[in-house]
Motif scaffolding. Structure first.
Motif, PDB file in Angstrom:
ATOM      1  N   UNK A  18     -40.299 -41.361   4.865  1.00  0.00           N
ATOM      2  CA  UNK A  18     -40.689 -39.977   4.627  1.00  0.00           C
ATOM      3  C   UNK A  18     -42.186 -39.773   4.878  1.00  0.00           C
ATOM      4  N   UNK A  19     -42.701 -40.492   5.861  1.00  0.00           N
ATOM      5  CA  UNK A  19     -44.103 -40.371   6.266  1.00  0.00           C
ATOM      6  C   UNK A  19     -44.128 -39.689   7.634  1.00  0.00           C
ATOM      7  N   UNK A  20     -44.385 -38.365   7.670  1.00  0.00           N
ATOM      8  CA  UNK A  20     -44.322 -37.630   8.941  1.00  0.00           C
ATOM      9  C   UNK A  20     -45.205 -38.217  10.041  1.00  0.00           C
ATOM     10  N   UNK A  21     -46.403 -38.660   9.705  1.00  0.00           N
ATOM     11  CA  UNK A  21     -47.307 -39.212  10.724  1.00  0.00           C
ATOM     12  C   UNK A  21     -46.752 -40.503  11.299  1.00  0.00           C
ATOM     13  N   UNK A  22     -46.177 -41.347  10.464  1.00  0.00           N
ATOM     14  CA  UNK A  22     -45.570 -42.599  10.938  1.00  0.00           C
ATOM     15  C   UNK A  22     -44.387 -42.298  11.855  1.00  0.00           C
ATOM     16  N   UNK A  23     -43.536 -41.391  11.439  1.00  0.00           N
ATOM     17  CA  UNK A  23     -42.356 -41.047  12.235  1.00  0.00           C
ATOM     18  C   UNK A  23     -42.785 -40.499  13.595  1.00  0.00           C
ATOM     19  N   UNK A  24     -43.780 -39.626  13.615  1.00  0.00           N
ATOM     20  CA  UNK A  24     -44.194 -38.965  14.853  1.00  0.00           C
ATOM     21  C   UNK A  24     -44.692 -39.946  15.906  1.00  0.00           C
ATOM     22  N   UNK A  76     -31.216 -25.152  14.749  1.00  0.00           N
ATOM     23  CA  UNK A  76     -31.580 -24.018  15.607  1.00  0.00           C
ATOM     24  C   UNK A  76     -33.078 -23.947  15.854  1.00  0.00           C
ATOM     25  N   UNK A  77     -33.806 -24.990  15.485  1.00  0.00           N
ATOM     26  CA  UNK A  77     -35.261 -25.002  15.641  1.00  0.00           C
ATOM     27  C   UNK A  77     -35.655 -25.856  16.844  1.00  0.00           C
ATOM     28  N   UNK A  78     -36.615 -25.357  17.609  1.00  0.00           N
ATOM     29  CA  UNK A  78     -37.120 -26.077  18.767  1.00  0.00           C
ATOM     30  C   UNK A  78     -38.549 -26.518  18.477  1.00  0.00           C
ATOM     31  N   UNK A  79     -38.811 -27.802  18.663  1.00  0.00           N
ATOM     32  CA  UNK A  79     -40.070 -28.414  18.267  1.00  0.00           C
ATOM     33  C   UNK A  79     -40.640 -29.118  19.489  1.00  0.00           C
ATOM     34  N   UNK A  80     -41.924 -28.930  19.727  1.00  0.00           N
ATOM     35  CA  UNK A  80     -42.562 -29.534  20.894  1.00  0.00           C
ATOM     36  C   UNK A  80     -43.853 -30.228  20.488  1.00  0.00           C
ATOM     37  N   UNK A  81     -43.903 -31.545  20.707  1.00  0.00           N
ATOM     38  CA  UNK A  81     -45.116 -32.312  20.497  1.00  0.00           C
ATOM     39  C   UNK A  81     -45.238 -32.937  19.122  1.00  0.00           C
ATOM     40  N   UNK A  82     -46.069 -33.962  19.044  1.00  0.00           N
ATOM     41  CA  UNK A  82     -46.239 -34.717  17.798  1.00  0.00           C
ATOM     42  C   UNK A  82     -46.760 -33.876  16.646  1.00  0.00           C
ATOM     43  N   UNK A  83     -47.735 -32.999  16.910  1.00  0.00           N
ATOM     44  CA  UNK A  83     -48.266 -32.171  15.822  1.00  0.00           C
ATOM     45  C   UNK A  83     -47.167 -31.305  15.219  1.00  0.00           C
ATOM     46  N   UNK A  84     -46.322 -30.740  16.059  1.00  0.00           N
ATOM     47  CA  UNK A  84     -45.210 -29.914  15.572  1.00  0.00           C
ATOM     48  C   UNK A  84     -44.178 -30.769  14.837  1.00  0.00           C
ATOM     49  N   UNK A  85     -43.990 -32.009  15.279  1.00  0.00           N
ATOM     50  CA  UNK A  85     -43.076 -32.923  14.584  1.00  0.00           C
ATOM     51  C   UNK A  85     -43.587 -33.200  13.176  1.00  0.00           C
ATOM     52  N   UNK A  86     -44.868 -33.502  13.055  1.00  0.00           N
ATOM     53  CA  UNK A  86     -45.460 -33.759  11.735  1.00  0.00           C
ATOM     54  C   UNK A  86     -45.296 -32.534  10.837  1.00  0.00           C
ATOM     55  N   UNK A  87     -45.581 -31.351  11.354  1.00  0.00           N
ATOM     56  CA  UNK A  87     -45.447 -30.126  10.561  1.00  0.00           C
ATOM     57  C   UNK A  87     -43.996 -29.906  10.130  1.00  0.00           C
ATOM     58  N   UNK A  88     -43.069 -30.104  11.063  1.00  0.00           N
ATOM     59  CA  UNK A  88     -41.647 -29.940  10.752  1.00  0.00           C
ATOM     60  C   UNK A  88     -41.207 -30.912   9.657  1.00  0.00           C
ATOM     61  N   UNK A 103     -43.004 -32.516   7.455  1.00  0.00           N
ATOM     62  CA  UNK A 103     -43.678 -32.207   6.193  1.00  0.00           C
ATOM     63  C   UNK A 103     -42.919 -31.109   5.454  1.00  0.00           C
ATOM     64  N   UNK A 104     -42.531 -30.047   6.170  1.00  0.00           N
ATOM     65  CA  UNK A 104     -41.733 -28.968   5.565  1.00  0.00           C
ATOM     66  C   UNK A 104     -40.373 -29.483   5.106  1.00  0.00           C
ATOM     67  N   UNK A 105     -39.748 -30.290   5.963  1.00  0.00           N
ATOM     68  CA  UNK A 105     -38.403 -30.810   5.670  1.00  0.00           C
ATOM     69  C   UNK A 105     -38.394 -31.586   4.363  1.00  0.00           C
ATOM     70  N   UNK A 106     -39.303 -32.549   4.239  1.00  0.00           N
ATOM     71  CA  UNK A 106     -39.275 -33.422   3.064  1.00  0.00           C
ATOM     72  C   UNK A 106     -39.880 -32.786   1.820  1.00  0.00           C
ATOM     73  N   UNK A 107     -40.520 -31.646   1.953  1.00  0.00           N
ATOM     74  CA  UNK A 107     -40.934 -30.882   0.779  1.00  0.00           C
ATOM     75  C   UNK A 107     -39.724 -30.144   0.188  1.00  0.00           C
ATOM     76  N   UNK A 108     -38.736 -29.872   1.028  1.00  0.00           N
ATOM     77  CA  UNK A 108     -37.528 -29.140   0.626  1.00  0.00           C
ATOM     78  C   UNK A 108     -36.357 -30.076   0.322  1.00  0.00           C
ATOM     79  N   UNK A 109     -36.219 -31.150   1.105  1.00  0.00           N
ATOM     80  CA  UNK A 109     -35.100 -32.089   0.951  1.00  0.00           C
ATOM     81  C   UNK A 109     -35.592 -33.274   0.120  1.00  0.00           C
ATOM     82  N   UNK A 110     -35.375 -33.202  -1.188  1.00  0.00           N
ATOM     83  CA  UNK A 110     -35.923 -34.171  -2.131  1.00  0.00           C
ATOM     84  C   UNK A 110     -35.018 -35.391  -2.278  1.00  0.00           C
ATOM     85  N   UNK A 111     -35.629 -36.527  -2.592  1.00  0.00           N
ATOM     86  CA  UNK A 111     -34.902 -37.808  -2.760  1.00  0.00           C
ATOM     87  C   UNK A 111     -34.048 -38.138  -1.538  1.00  0.00           C
ATOM     88  N   UNK A 112     -34.585 -37.838  -0.382  1.00  0.00           N
ATOM     89  CA  UNK A 112     -33.943 -38.040   0.929  1.00  0.00           C
ATOM     90  C   UNK A 112     -33.675 -39.527   1.166  1.00  0.00           C
TER      91      UNK A 112
END
Length: 159
Positions: A33-39, A52-64, A66-75
Motif C-alpha cells: 500500500x505504498x503508492x510510490x513503490x508501486x508506481x 471507468x477511470x483512465x490514468x496516465x503516467x506515474x504521478x497520476x498512478x501515485x495520486x490514484x 493514494x485516493x484508493x487506499x484512503x478509501x479501501x481500508x485494510x486492503x
C-alpha cells in the motif's frame, strides 16, 4: 546478468516461471500500500484503465493509489497468473477491504498487462466488480503487508 536501475526483472519474454514471479512481485508491491513503490514498476508514461477511470503516467498512478487506499481500508490482495505470451501477462485477482463505515467488500477482477523491454508495465487494463461480504465471510486474515507464502491462493480458496 547485470540489471540497470531502469529495469524491473523478470524481463520479457516471459516463461511460465518468470510470469508467475512477475505476478507475485506485483501482488507484494500492491499489498505494501505504498503508492510510490508501486508506481516504480510502471513506465513513466504508463497508461491504465481502472474500472471507468483512465490514468496516465506515474504521478497520476501515485495520486490514484493514494485516493484508493484512503478509501479501501485494510486492503489485502491475491493475484494469480491467468495467461502469458511474450511481453503480455493476464491475471485474475481478488482483494478484500472495508470502507470507513465498516462495510466489507471482496473486489474481483482481471487485468491485462503489457511490458516494455525493461520489464516495466506500459499498459494496464483492469476490470473489477465489488461484492459486499460480511466480516465472517472474509478469507484474507494475514497481517497487513505481504501475503505469507503458505497462505492459500485464489484457486485454492475457491475464488
Amino acid at each position: 546478468m547485470s540489471v540497470n536501475a531502469d529495469q524491473r526483472p523478470p524481463l520479457p519474454p516471459f516463461t511460465r516461471e518468470t510470469a508467475i514471479l512477475k505476478v507475485r512481485l506485483a501482488e507484494d508491491a500492491w499489498n505494501s500500500r505504498d503508492p510510490a513503490r508501486v508506481a516504480l514498476a510502471y513506465t513513466v508514461d504508463s497508461r491504465w484503465r481502472n474500472r471507468a477511470e483512465f490514468i496516465n503516467g506515474r504521478d497520476a498512478i501515485v495520486a490514484f493509489l493514494t485516493r484508493k487506499w484512503a478509501r479501501e481500508l485494510d486492503y489485502r490482495l491475491i493475484k494469480e497468473l491467468w495467461a502469458f505470451e511474450g511481453n503480455r501477462i493476464a491475471v485474475r485477482f481478488a482483494y478484500e477491504w472495508h470502507d470507513d463505515s465498516g462495510n466489507w467488500f471482496r473486489s474481483c477482477g482481471n487485468e491485462n498487462w503489457l511490458f516494455d523491454e525493461n520489464g516495466l508495465m506500459a499498459v494496464r487494463h483492469a476490470s473489477i466488480n465489488d461484492v459486499p461480504i460480511t466480516a465472517a465471510e472474509r478469507k484474507y486474515h494475514w497481517p497487513q503487508g505481504r501475503r505469507p507464502d503458505d497462505h492459500l491462493g485464489l484457486s485454492d480458496l475457491g475464488l
